[in-house]
Design a protein around this motif. Structure first.
Motif, PDB file in Angstrom:
ATOM      1  N   UNK A  57       0.824  -1.210   0.000  1.00 49.79           N
ATOM      2  CA  UNK A  57       0.000   0.000   0.000  1.00 49.79           C
ATOM      3  C   UNK A  57       0.857   1.259   0.000  1.00 49.79           C
ATOM      4  N   UNK A  58       1.988   1.227   0.703  1.00 48.35           N
ATOM      5  CA  UNK A  58       2.886   2.380   0.702  1.00 48.35           C
ATOM      6  C   UNK A  58       3.460   2.603  -0.687  1.00 48.35           C
ATOM      7  N   UNK A  59       3.911   1.538  -1.324  1.00 44.97           N
ATOM      8  CA  UNK A  59       4.466   1.659  -2.676  1.00 44.97           C
ATOM      9  C   UNK A  59       3.406   2.130  -3.667  1.00 44.97           C
ATOM     10  N   UNK A  60       2.200   1.620  -3.522  1.00 39.07           N
ATOM     11  CA  UNK A  60       1.115   2.045  -4.402  1.00 39.07           C
ATOM     12  C   UNK A  60       0.782   3.524  -4.174  1.00 39.07           C
ATOM     13  N   UNK A  61       0.773   3.946  -2.917  1.00 38.79           N
ATOM     14  CA  UNK A  61       0.506   5.348  -2.600  1.00 38.79           C
ATOM     15  C   UNK A  61       1.573   6.278  -3.153  1.00 38.79           C
ATOM     16  N   UNK A  62       2.839   5.874  -3.025  1.00 36.65           N
ATOM     17  CA  UNK A  62       3.939   6.677  -3.559  1.00 36.65           C
ATOM     18  C   UNK A  62       3.856   6.745  -5.081  1.00 36.65           C
TER      19      UNK A  62
END
Length: 154
Positions: free
Chosen positions: A3-8
């Motif tokens: 989710x962090x990578x997708x958000x970034x």
């Protein structure tokens, strides 16, 4: 972590889209619409456009905005490359450097445009793309700082 990578990644794509829009259309209100590339006005019921002036400051703003779009795009490519090739525990420094450079370029371009744009009289104002350029500056700076902190985990 996904989710962090997708958000970034989504933040990066939003910044890239905002940079492209702000580079393409810097409108000024009134009967005359000016941007980085053209100066258009209403004449006798028709719409007449001319290329932007050949002054050094407008060419500097054009170059800086194009560089900001290119560096933002290169940082996106570098992020995707490092996402699959970076060793476990590595940081995204290369991506961060490109993104921070894009931030600096858009800031310099917006400052030059702010200082050097001529006042065309009553009704003259900065357009939405000018505001988008100022919005993308802190977003891309924050994104670059996120890339510095971000580590690859498996």
């Amino acid at each position: 972590m996904l989710l962090i990578l997708l958000g970034v990644l989504i933040l990066h794509l939003i910044i890239l889209i905002l940079l492209i829009v702000s580079t393409a259309t810097w409108t000024v209100g009134g009967d005359v619409n000016k941007d980085l590339w053209y100066s258009c006005q209403t004449v006798n019921g028709g719409y007449r456009c001319q290329t932007a002036s050949n002054e050094d400051w407008i060419q500097a703003v054009q170059a800086l905005m194009i560089l900001s779009v290119l560096f933002c795009f290169f940082s996106l490519i570098a992020f995707l490359y490092q996402l699959f090739r970076l060793v476990k525990g590595g940081r995204f420094f290369f991506t961060a450097i490109f993104q921070i450079l894009a931030s600096v370029f858009v800031m310099c371009g917006a400052i030059i445009y702010t200082v050097m744009s001529p006042d065309d009289g009553a009704g003259s104002q900065f357009g939405y793309a000018y505001v988008l350029a100022w919005v993308t500056f802190p977003l891309s700076l924050i994104s670059g700082l996120i890339y510095i902190v971000l580590r690859k985990k498996e």
